[in-house]
Motif scaffolding. Structure first.
Motif, PDB file in Angstrom:
ATOM      1  N   VAL A   1      14.137  11.666  -8.587  1.00  0.00           N
ATOM      2  CA  VAL A   1      13.999  11.209  -7.209  1.00  0.00           C
ATOM      3  C   VAL A   1      12.930  12.036  -6.481  1.00  0.00           C
ATOM      4  CG1 VAL A   1      15.793  12.709  -6.268  1.00  0.00           C
ATOM      5  CG2 VAL A   1      15.352  10.516  -5.191  1.00  0.00           C
ATOM      6  N   ASP A   2      12.218  11.420  -5.550  1.00  0.00           N
ATOM      7  CA  ASP A   2      11.190  12.127  -4.786  1.00  0.00           C
ATOM      8  C   ASP A   2      11.776  12.860  -3.574  1.00  0.00           C
ATOM      9  OD1 ASP A   2       8.995  11.300  -6.400  1.00  0.00           O
ATOM     10  OD2 ASP A   2       9.089   9.342  -5.447  1.00  0.00           O
ATOM     11  N   ILE A   3      12.647  12.179  -2.816  1.00  0.00           N
ATOM     12  CA  ILE A   3      13.264  12.773  -1.637  1.00  0.00           C
ATOM     13  C   ILE A   3      14.766  12.534  -1.702  1.00  0.00           C
ATOM     14  CG2 ILE A   3      13.455  12.754   0.882  1.00  0.00           C
ATOM     15  CD1 ILE A   3      10.560  11.828   0.994  1.00  0.00           C
TER      16      ILE A   3
ATOM     17  N   GLU B   1      21.997  20.006  -4.550  1.00  0.00           N
ATOM     18  CA  GLU B   1      21.599  21.286  -5.142  1.00  0.00           C
ATOM     19  C   GLU B   1      20.901  21.049  -6.473  1.00  0.00           C
ATOM     20  OE1 GLU B   1      24.474  24.795  -4.564  1.00  0.00           O
ATOM     21  OE2 GLU B   1      25.753  23.014  -4.448  1.00  0.00           O
ATOM     22  N   LYS B   2      21.444  20.163  -7.273  1.00  0.00           N
ATOM     23  CA  LYS B   2      20.842  19.865  -8.579  1.00  0.00           C
ATOM     24  C   LYS B   2      19.468  19.241  -8.406  1.00  0.00           C
ATOM     25  CE  LYS B   2      25.377  19.111 -10.618  1.00  0.00           C
ATOM     26  NZ  LYS B   2      26.245  18.836  -9.474  1.00  0.00           N
ATOM     27  N   ALA B   3      19.319  18.370  -7.421  1.00  0.00           N
ATOM     28  CA  ALA B   3      18.027  17.734  -7.178  1.00  0.00           C
ATOM     29  C   ALA B   3      16.978  18.772  -6.786  1.00  0.00           C
ATOM     30  CB  ALA B   3      18.170  16.668  -6.090  1.00  0.00           C
ATOM     31  N   VAL B   4      17.343  19.688  -5.896  1.00  0.00           N
ATOM     32  CA  VAL B   4      16.409  20.727  -5.467  1.00  0.00           C
ATOM     33  C   VAL B   4      15.975  21.584  -6.653  1.00  0.00           C
ATOM     34  CG1 VAL B   4      16.210  22.849  -4.090  1.00  0.00           C
ATOM     35  CG2 VAL B   4      17.134  20.774  -3.069  1.00  0.00           C
ATOM     36  N   MET B   5      16.907  21.888  -7.546  1.00  0.00           N
ATOM     37  CA  MET B   5      16.565  22.693  -8.726  1.00  0.00           C
ATOM     38  C   MET B   5      15.575  21.980  -9.641  1.00  0.00           C
ATOM     39  SD  MET B   5      17.999  25.503  -8.198  1.00  0.00           S
ATOM     40  CE  MET B   5      17.782  26.317  -9.753  1.00  0.00           C
TER      41      MET B   5
ATOM     42  N   GLY C   1       0.791  -1.224   0.000  1.00  0.00           N
ATOM     43  CA  GLY C   1       0.000   0.000   0.000  1.00  0.00           C
ATOM     44  C   GLY C   1       0.822   1.272   0.000  1.00  0.00           C
ATOM     45  N   LYS C   2       2.090   1.152   0.345  1.00  0.00           N
ATOM     46  CA  LYS C   2       2.968   2.322   0.420  1.00  0.00           C
ATOM     47  C   LYS C   2       4.335   1.966  -0.171  1.00  0.00           C
ATOM     48  CE  LYS C   2       0.723   3.952   4.598  1.00  0.00           C
ATOM     49  NZ  LYS C   2       0.880   4.227   6.024  1.00  0.00           N
ATOM     50  N   PRO C   3       4.409   1.884  -1.480  1.00  0.00           N
ATOM     51  CA  PRO C   3       5.668   1.457  -2.101  1.00  0.00           C
ATOM     52  C   PRO C   3       6.800   2.457  -1.878  1.00  0.00           C
ATOM     53  CG  PRO C   3       4.128   2.245  -3.762  1.00  0.00           C
ATOM     54  CD  PRO C   3       3.384   2.214  -2.458  1.00  0.00           C
ATOM     55  N   VAL C   4       7.970   1.935  -1.584  1.00  0.00           N
ATOM     56  CA  VAL C   4       9.152   2.765  -1.398  1.00  0.00           C
ATOM     57  C   VAL C   4      10.353   2.012  -1.958  1.00  0.00           C
ATOM     58  CG1 VAL C   4       9.665   1.912   0.919  1.00  0.00           C
ATOM     59  CG2 VAL C   4      10.460   4.156   0.258  1.00  0.00           C
ATOM     60  N   GLN C   5      11.297   2.764  -2.452  1.00  0.00           N
ATOM     61  CA  GLN C   5      12.502   2.181  -3.045  1.00  0.00           C
ATOM     62  C   GLN C   5      13.682   3.066  -2.659  1.00  0.00           C
ATOM     63  OE1 GLN C   5      12.902   2.534  -7.414  1.00  0.00           O
ATOM     64  NE2 GLN C   5      13.022   0.305  -7.404  1.00  0.00           N
TER      65      GLN C   5
ATOM     66  N   PHE D   1      16.122  16.457   2.170  1.00  0.00           N
ATOM     67  CA  PHE D   1      16.145  16.133   3.595  1.00  0.00           C
ATOM     68  C   PHE D   1      17.575  15.767   3.931  1.00  0.00           C
ATOM     69  CE2 PHE D   1      15.120  12.955   7.055  1.00  0.00           C
ATOM     70  CZ  PHE D   1      14.830  13.924   7.997  1.00  0.00           C
ATOM     71  N   SER D   2      18.268  16.646   4.625  1.00  0.00           N
ATOM     72  CA  SER D   2      19.702  16.457   4.790  1.00  0.00           C
ATOM     73  C   SER D   2      20.197  17.035   6.106  1.00  0.00           C
ATOM     74  CB  SER D   2      20.438  17.137   3.638  1.00  0.00           C
ATOM     75  OG  SER D   2      21.822  16.957   3.747  1.00  0.00           O
ATOM     76  N   VAL D   3      21.396  16.620   6.454  1.00  0.00           N
ATOM     77  CA  VAL D   3      22.115  17.222   7.564  1.00  0.00           C
ATOM     78  C   VAL D   3      22.335  18.697   7.230  1.00  0.00           C
ATOM     79  CG1 VAL D   3      24.379  17.251   8.707  1.00  0.00           C
ATOM     80  CG2 VAL D   3      23.232  15.073   8.243  1.00  0.00           C
ATOM     81  N   LEU D   4      22.124  19.558   8.212  1.00  0.00           N
ATOM     82  CA  LEU D   4      22.305  20.994   7.998  1.00  0.00           C
ATOM     83  C   LEU D   4      23.793  21.321   7.995  1.00  0.00           C
ATOM     84  CD1 LEU D   4      19.397  22.353  10.187  1.00  0.00           C
ATOM     85  CD2 LEU D   4      19.483  22.108   7.704  1.00  0.00           C
ATOM     86  N   ASP D   5      24.394  21.121   6.837  1.00  0.00           N
ATOM     87  CA  ASP D   5      25.821  21.324   6.643  1.00  0.00           C
ATOM     88  C   ASP D   5      26.035  21.770   5.208  1.00  0.00           C
ATOM     89  OD1 ASP D   5      28.526  21.327   7.209  1.00  0.00           O
ATOM     90  OD2 ASP D   5      28.779  19.173   7.010  1.00  0.00           O
ATOM     91  N   GLY D   6      27.188  22.338   4.932  1.00  0.00           N
ATOM     92  CA  GLY D   6      27.519  22.730   3.560  1.00  0.00           C
ATOM     93  C   GLY D   6      26.498  23.695   2.992  1.00  0.00           C
ATOM     94  N   TRP D   7      26.149  23.528   1.727  1.00  0.00           N
ATOM     95  CA  TRP D   7      25.210  24.435   1.074  1.00  0.00           C
ATOM     96  C   TRP D   7      23.827  24.356   1.701  1.00  0.00           C
ATOM     97  CZ3 TRP D   7      20.590  23.623  -1.361  1.00  0.00           C
ATOM     98  CH2 TRP D   7      20.223  22.297  -1.555  1.00  0.00           C
TER      99      TRP D   7
END
Length: 146
Positions: free
Chosen positions: A85-87, A104-108, A29-33, A114-120
């Motif tokens: 990618v979704d997340i 950065e490319k994914a966000v664009m 019911g909730k597919p994830v990969q 969803f990441s550690v608050l580090d770098g960019w």
């Protein structure tokens, strides 16, 4: 998806409880990969071991098609991954490695980051609009909060 796989990243956190992971990825019911791609530096034995572990788990019957390792990571493969990618999960151990530019490319391309608050990501993060792993939630390889 992970762009580089130095041993200081924590995808192994996902593999600490394989029974729980199997339950999550096999819920019809909730597919994830989970898709991993990356390379370790030739002198990074820990990174190589991590890639080996991800590959081994991807070959287990309960994770077939659910945990995937894509070999030969390069800029061409990254283009497809950052668009599809979704997340985007990035969990480097702060401050040993900044969040990578693949994120950065994914966000664009409209991906949830969803990441550690580090770098960019520490500069791009806004609590009301994005997800971040705060320092209190960052877990170091030693198992202690960072």
């Amino acid at each position: 998806m992970l762009g580089g796989l130095p041993h200081i990243r924590e995808p192994s956190l996902l593999f600490r409880d394989l029974d729980r992971l199997a339950h999550i990825v096999n819920n019809p019911g909730k597919p994830v990969q989970f898709i991993y791609a990356g390379k370790a530096h030739p002198n990074d034995g820990g990174g190589k071991d991590l890639i080996k572990r991800v590959f081994e788990i991807s070959q287990m019957p309960e994770f077939a098609g659910k945990v995937i390792f894509l070999e030969d990571y390069d800029i061409e493969l990254a283009k497809y991954l950052t668009r599809g990618v979704d997340i985007w999960l990035n969990t480097p151990t702060r401050p040993l490695e900044a969040s990578g530019t693949s994120g950065e490319k994914a966000v664009m391309n409209g991906t949830i980051h969803f990441s550690v608050l580090d770098g960019w990501w520490v500069e791009g993060y806004r609590a009301y609009a994005r997800m971040g792993i705060t320092q209190e939630k960052n877990i170091r390889k030693s198992g202690t909060p960072g």
